[in-house]
Design a protein around this motif. Structure first.
Motif, short mmCIF file in Angstrom:
data_model
loop_
_atom_site.label_atom_id
_atom_site.label_comp_id
_atom_site.label_asym_id
_atom_site.label_seq_id
_atom_site.Cartn_x
_atom_site.Cartn_y
_atom_site.Cartn_z
N GLY A 1 -70.87 21.39 27.01
CA GLY A 1 -69.71 21.03 25.85
C GLY A 1 -68.76 20.92 26.43
O GLY A 1 -67.33 20.59 25.47
N LEU B 1 -66.91 16.52 13.85
CA LEU B 1 -68.07 15.47 15.00
C LEU B 1 -68.01 17.08 15.77
O LEU B 1 -67.74 18.27 15.26
CB LEU B 1 -65.64 15.92 15.69
CG LEU B 1 -65.20 15.02 15.03
CD1 LEU B 1 -63.52 14.56 15.80
CD2 LEU B 1 -65.91 13.56 16.19
N MET B 2 -68.36 17.07 16.95
CA MET B 2 -69.52 17.50 17.01
C MET B 2 -70.18 17.21 18.53
O MET B 2 -70.53 16.37 18.88
CB MET B 2 -71.31 17.69 16.36
CG MET B 2 -70.91 18.48 15.19
SD MET B 2 -70.91 20.13 15.11
CE MET B 2 -72.51 20.77 14.59
N PRO C 1 -73.94 25.97 16.75
CA PRO C 1 -74.40 26.87 16.75
C PRO C 1 -75.10 27.19 18.22
O PRO C 1 -75.12 26.58 19.23
CB PRO C 1 -75.56 26.88 15.95
CG PRO C 1 -76.19 24.69 16.30
CD PRO C 1 -74.38 25.15 16.42
N SER D 1 -61.51 24.72 29.52
CA SER D 1 -62.45 24.03 29.79
C SER D 1 -63.01 22.47 29.30
O SER D 1 -63.79 21.53 29.68
CB SER D 1 -63.91 25.39 29.04
OG SER D 1 -65.13 25.06 29.16
N CYS D 2 -62.58 22.71 27.99
CA CYS D 2 -62.81 21.33 27.21
C CYS D 2 -61.37 20.14 28.13
O CYS D 2 -60.15 20.61 28.34
CB CYS D 2 -62.46 21.20 25.63
SG CYS D 2 -63.66 22.59 24.06
N SER D 3 -61.84 19.20 28.95
CA SER D 3 -61.44 17.77 28.61
C SER D 3 -60.39 17.48 28.19
O SER D 3 -59.04 17.57 28.64
CB SER D 3 -61.91 16.82 29.22
OG SER D 3 -62.77 15.78 28.20
N ALA E 1 -61.22 16.06 19.08
CA ALA E 1 -62.92 16.96 19.58
C ALA E 1 -62.98 18.10 20.27
O ALA E 1 -64.26 18.09 21.50
CB ALA E 1 -62.74 15.48 20.34
N LEU F 1 -63.12 7.93 20.70
CA LEU F 1 -62.41 8.37 21.10
C LEU F 1 -63.00 8.73 23.03
O LEU F 1 -62.24 9.89 23.62
CB LEU F 1 -62.90 9.82 20.71
CG LEU F 1 -62.90 10.80 20.65
CD1 LEU F 1 -61.94 11.57 21.53
CD2 LEU F 1 -64.37 11.76 20.39
N CYS G 1 -67.06 18.44 28.63
CA CYS G 1 -66.46 17.07 28.77
C CYS G 1 -65.90 16.31 27.46
O CYS G 1 -65.12 16.17 27.33
CB CYS G 1 -67.32 15.97 29.90
SG CYS G 1 -68.67 15.47 29.03
N ARG G 2 -66.67 16.56 26.66
CA ARG G 2 -66.62 16.61 25.24
C ARG G 2 -66.89 15.15 25.03
O ARG G 2 -66.53 13.92 24.05
CB ARG G 2 -65.52 16.27 24.44
CG ARG G 2 -64.35 17.36 25.01
CD ARG G 2 -65.41 18.85 24.46
NE ARG G 2 -65.25 19.63 23.12
CZ ARG G 2 -66.30 20.20 22.89
NH1 ARG G 2 -66.95 20.86 23.18
NH2 ARG G 2 -65.85 20.16 21.56
N ASP H 1 -69.77 27.13 21.80
CA ASP H 1 -70.63 25.83 21.85
C ASP H 1 -70.97 27.08 20.37
O ASP H 1 -71.80 28.30 20.25
CB ASP H 1 -71.36 25.31 22.53
CG ASP H 1 -70.81 25.00 23.39
OD1 ASP H 1 -70.03 24.15 23.02
OD2 ASP H 1 -71.32 24.78 24.71
N ARG I 1 -63.17 21.83 21.41
CA ARG I 1 -64.69 23.14 21.19
C ARG I 1 -64.50 23.82 19.93
O ARG I 1 -64.61 23.90 18.86
CB ARG I 1 -64.71 23.41 22.44
CG ARG I 1 -66.26 24.48 21.81
CD ARG I 1 -66.55 25.16 22.89
NE ARG I 1 -66.81 25.06 24.29
CZ ARG I 1 -67.32 24.74 25.12
NH1 ARG I 1 -65.88 25.48 25.77
NH2 ARG I 1 -67.18 24.24 25.94
N THR J 1 -69.42 12.96 22.25
CA THR J 1 -69.11 14.13 20.87
C THR J 1 -69.92 12.63 20.05
O THR J 1 -69.90 11.61 20.43
CB THR J 1 -67.89 13.98 20.57
OG1 THR J 1 -66.86 14.62 21.03
CG2 THR J 1 -66.99 13.89 19.10
N THR K 1 -74.80 20.25 22.98
CA THR K 1 -75.17 21.17 22.38
C THR K 1 -75.54 21.27 21.32
O THR K 1 -75.85 22.94 20.95
CB THR K 1 -73.69 22.34 22.71
OG1 THR K 1 -72.75 21.62 22.52
CG2 THR K 1 -73.28 21.71 23.53
N THR K 2 -75.80 20.71 20.35
CA THR K 2 -76.31 20.90 19.04
C THR K 2 -77.69 20.01 18.74
O THR K 2 -78.14 19.15 19.28
CB THR K 2 -75.56 19.31 18.53
OG1 THR K 2 -73.77 20.01 18.33
CG2 THR K 2 -75.60 19.97 16.82
N PRO K 3 -78.46 21.60 18.42
CA PRO K 3 -80.06 21.29 18.32
C PRO K 3 -80.38 20.08 16.89
O PRO K 3 -79.14 20.38 15.87
CB PRO K 3 -80.14 22.10 17.32
CG PRO K 3 -79.73 23.40 18.24
CD PRO K 3 -78.51 22.54 17.89
#
Lengths: 600, 237
Positions: free
Chosen positions: B46, B59-60, A359, A503-505, A543, B83, B48-49, A357, A545, B52, B64-66
């Motif tokens: 991150g 899209l993030m 950052p 890893s990503c669905s 969407a 989505l 399962c998404r 992921d 990663r 988002t 996981t995004t600070p």
């Protein structure tokens, strides 16, 4: 058996971040990774069995079952198929009496499929015990099987003369051809090792970065990030140790330029790594190479040793106090996703090649959590020329947005497949003329591999460059007589499905659903709704990663955009919608079991 | 540098500590961002998404995004919700989920999210994969049919020396979460229970225990998932 594994573990200092190397050596020594060695590795490295297993089971070239004394990995890429791979596959199956994925009962030969091995300019090709066999025919398949049965070593099985250039050298001895068709300022022959380093040590790291920034060079792997800026981030990042990675994973089907650079210009590449290391303050460089290029290992190791002997690598390089830098080679084990920079780092740490992921970005926190700059092979070669000739010189080549030259890997239906170094700014039509393809015979060009786009004749006047058609360099030419959906799109979708890290669905599930839609259309069962579903479902992948996931629908989406008529021709007319449920198919199995005839 | 940052979620001004992940920052502001693979106290993955969002149009994943000063976050838009709904549907068709027969029904986060996003029938065809149930371990059952591969068990449950008890195997559509043959047998009662609790669905079950809390009285039987966070906002106002 135990002693062999023990020796390998000790060779890598029982360091679990070197798990890839340990597993590669075990695989090579035993032909597979036996369960008891997995357990032994786990115990010695302080891991659980599933910890080791998750790495093993991720990579295509690791096997937990015996793969045979001879293991044949036949490429199944789209271009291999175009060049007659299916006949070769049939010949292997017939001669060996086994299917793909099987080993002969006597344990002699294993036959396996593998994704693009970087030989698109000389397909059909296969890897047999880490050696490359190119331009196969059914006849050659027969000969190879006969040689195997006679107990010949792989090196004695070649009937062709060795390839061109360094492929003939004692340390490679391969039938692979370079097929360099056009040389430009990066691939030029006049380069002498050490030239750029001698100049480098008279500059400050900041001056080097400044020159690279001045050149406007962008990363050649495909993403196009400005190289000078990446180096500046790397230089400014804080960490007790920094790393330079060279990404030689080159997994995008249709690209093979890095193979040629690694064969013919490794000194140039290593010098580029030294320059990058000097610029950002790194002391170690890691060249991550895809497993398919293992046949180049001895050659590359010997060049590295020569550089060490000449003090172009090592401590106080060329007398510059405190300038220490060395390079090690890290092989992958068969995973396209490892070409993504953070997945590549994970893999080099001995783990599954799952992208991270962001950052944090690798320049802040990369290999072993230290600042890491990852550059493409071609990028690192080009910076050598920037140091030698200056950023202004480089900028004068190409176009405003896309400076310098680009190495193109061109394959498919053309007279002269191979590597071409061109300045940016050529149109597709120019390229077709250059490679000996008549544009009226060409139906489509796949630009940038499966993750790129397939374009039709109405777009052949488009210009290669970041401002128009960006590409990592792969161009596949597809002639009129090809069936785009069956031969190209379906093959590419299968590729993405196999290569997802899982890893990503989104990326794990959606490509299969899209492929099934495509199959439905190809089987003449499609309806209009299916085309609309493909467009809508394809959006979900955005969407994901990493770049692999985000582009995994591109083969379908871009062919649907530019060749929509091919889809529309195949769907059922006058049927907008179906429920997607087939009652007779659903009860087929139970009818078979009960002996009933469905009353539908 | 200030400890706090200002940002917006769907146009509403919010404030949070610098560096917090977006899901946590949103929660503190009474905004629910749905999650599945995220679990408090372990590094987010991150995968399962579901979480988002659009951060300044991009899209993030919110887990996981600070959070950073001036971010504009889009969370409840039609696009984002669609989505998320499709991701939930993807997870349903990927495995074999039969809610009425599942011990986790009512406590299952996937089921609760499906209700929240008003999923009726998935738009995608069911894949009906042929998956196994692994009951070889003394304390737990690993039902692969229900696994959504979120990696929660992998990240949370380890032995004292940090070795994995659960791990991924293989890749792409064949990926599965497996239990270590040796460590799985040594799993303590507490760790087994924890593994079951960590699992957002009914893929990890403790043996010889079931339906202690009756259906109808479970976590999400009466209130939708996320409502605790959203109700917090109303008390704050």
């Amino acid at each position: 058996m135990k002693t062999g594994a023990q020796r390998i573990l000790e060779k890598y200092g029982k360091d679990k971040t070197r798990l890839m190397d340990i597993l590669i050596d075990v695989q090579n020594e035993f032909g597979f990774i036996p369960r008891e060695i997995t357990v032994q590795i786990a115990d010695e490295l302080g891991m659980s069995e599933v910890d080791v297993d998750q790495t093993i089971s991720f990579y295509h070239f690791f096997s937990q079952k015996p793969t045979g004394k001879y293991h044949i990995y036949l490429n199944n890429s789209a271009v291999a198929n175009m060049m007659g791979r299916n006949d070769v596959a049939a010949a292997f199956m017939k001669e060996l009496g086994i299917k793909f994925g099987e080993v002969t009962p006597d344990g002699l030969v294993g036959l396996f499929e593998t994704a693009c091995i970087g030989m698109n300019d000389q397909e059909p090709a296969a890897i047999i015990n880490n050696q490359i066999f190119t331009r196969l025919t059914p006849f050659r398949a027969k000969e190879i099987v006969r040689d195997i049965r006679e107990g010949k070593s792989v090196n004695d099985m070649f009937v062709q003369d060795w390839g061109d250039g360094e492929n003939r050298s004692d340390l490679i001895k391969s039938v692979v051809s370079n097929n360099i068709r056009k040389i430009g300022p990066v691939l030029e022959r006049t380069f002498t090792a050490g030239q750029a380093i001698d100049k480098l040590i008279k500059m400050t790291p900041e001056q080097v970065i400044e020159e690279v920034k001045k050149s406007n060079m962008r990363g050649r792997g495909g993403a196009g990030f400005p190289t000078g800026l990446k180096w500046e981030f790397g230089r400014n990042a804080k960490g007790e140790k920094k790393y330079i990675f060279c990404n030689a994973d080159e997994g995008e089907p249709g690209t093979f330029k890095d193979r040629v650079i690694l064969t013919e210009r490794p000194r140039l590449l290593f010098e580029g790594m030294v320059i990058a290391g000097y610029a950002i303050g790194a002391t170690e460089g890691i060249l991550y190479i895809r497993h398919e290029y293992k046949y180049l290992q001895a050659h590359l190791e010997s060049i590295l040793q020569m550089a060490r002997d000449a003090n172009y690598l090592g401590k106080n390089i060329q007398g510059k106090k405190g300038f220490n830098f060395d390079i090690r080679i890290q092989f992958g084990a068969g995973a396209y996703v490892c070409g993504e920079e953070s997945a590549l780092i994970e893999s080099a740490e001995g783990k599954r090649g799952e992208p991270r992921d962001r950052p944090p970005f690798p320049v802040e926190k990369g290999y072993l959590d230290m600042p890491t700059v990852v550059n493409n092979v071609e990028t690192l070669c080009a910076v050598v020329k920037v140091v030698l000739n200056g950023g202004e010189w480089y900028k004068s080549l190409g176009t405003t947005e896309s400076t310098g030259t680009k190495l193109l890997s061109i394959s498919g239906d053309c007279k002269f497949p191979g590597v071409y170094e061109v300045v940016w700014g050529f149109s597709i039509n120019d390229i077709l003329d250059m490679v000996g393809a008549h544009s009226e015979d060409v139906q489509a060009v796949q630009v940038g591999g499966p993750s790129g786009a397939i374009i039709g004749r109405n777009e052949f006047n488009r210009i290669l460059g970041y401002e128009d058609l960006a590409t990592g360099g792969s161009l596949i030419i597809i002639s009129k007589h090809r069936d785009i959906l069956n031969d190209i799109v379906l093959n590419f979708m299968d590729f993405f499905i196999d290569e997802s890290c899982g890893s990503c669905s989104t990326c794990r599930i959606t490509p299969t659903l899209l492929r099934n839609k495509l199959l439905k259309i190809l089987n003449a069962r499609g309806v209009k709704q299916d085309i609309e579903d493909i467009v809508e479902w394809g959006k979900i992948l955005k969407a994901s990663r990493c770049g692999l996931g985000q582009t995994a629908a591109n083969p379908i989406l871009s062919s649907l955009k530019n060749f929509r008529h091919l889809y529309e021709e195949k769907i059922q007319k006058n049927k907008e919608y179906d429920c997607g449920f087939d009652l007779s198919l659903a009860v087929k199995e139970s009818c078979q079991v009960t002996g009933r005839v469905p009353n539908i | 540098m200030s400890q706090f940052v200002r940002f917006t979620i769907d146009g509403t001004e919010c404030m949070a500590s610098r560096g917090q992940y977006l899901v946590d920052a949103a929660r503190e502001n009474g905004v629910f961002i749905p999650t599945l693979c995220n679990y408090p106290g372990v590094k987010p993955k991150g995968s399962c998404r579901i979480c988002t969002v659009k951060v300044n149009g991009k899209l993030m994943t919110a887990c996981t995004t600070p959070v950073a000063e001036g971010m504009n976050i889009e969370n409840e838009s039609a696009d984002i919700n669609e989505l998320r709904k499709s991701i939930i549907e993807l997870l349903f068709v990927e495995g074999n989920h039969f809610c009425p027969a599942c011990e986790k029904s009512g406590n299952c986060e996937l089921q609760a999210l499906a209700y929240r996003f008003r999923m009726m029938v998935p738009r995608f065809p069911f894949q009906f994969p042929n998956r196994a149930v692994d009951a070889s371990h003394p304390r737990i059952i690993k039902d692969h049919n229900r696994c959504i591969l979120c990696k929660r068990c992998i990240r949370v449950i380890t032995d004292e020396s940090g070795r994995s008890i659960f791990a991924y195997r293989k890749r792409s559509a064949s990926v599965e979460v497996v239990v270590d043959p040796k460590l799985g047998k040594q799993l303590t009662e507490d760790l087994a229970q924890k593994a079951m609790d960590v699992c957002p669905v009914g893929s990890i079950l403790v043996k010889e225990k079931g339906f202690h809390v009756p259906i109808g009285e479970r976590k999400y039987d009466k209130v939708p998932i996320g409502s605790d966070i959203e109700n917090m906002q109303s008390t704050k106002i």
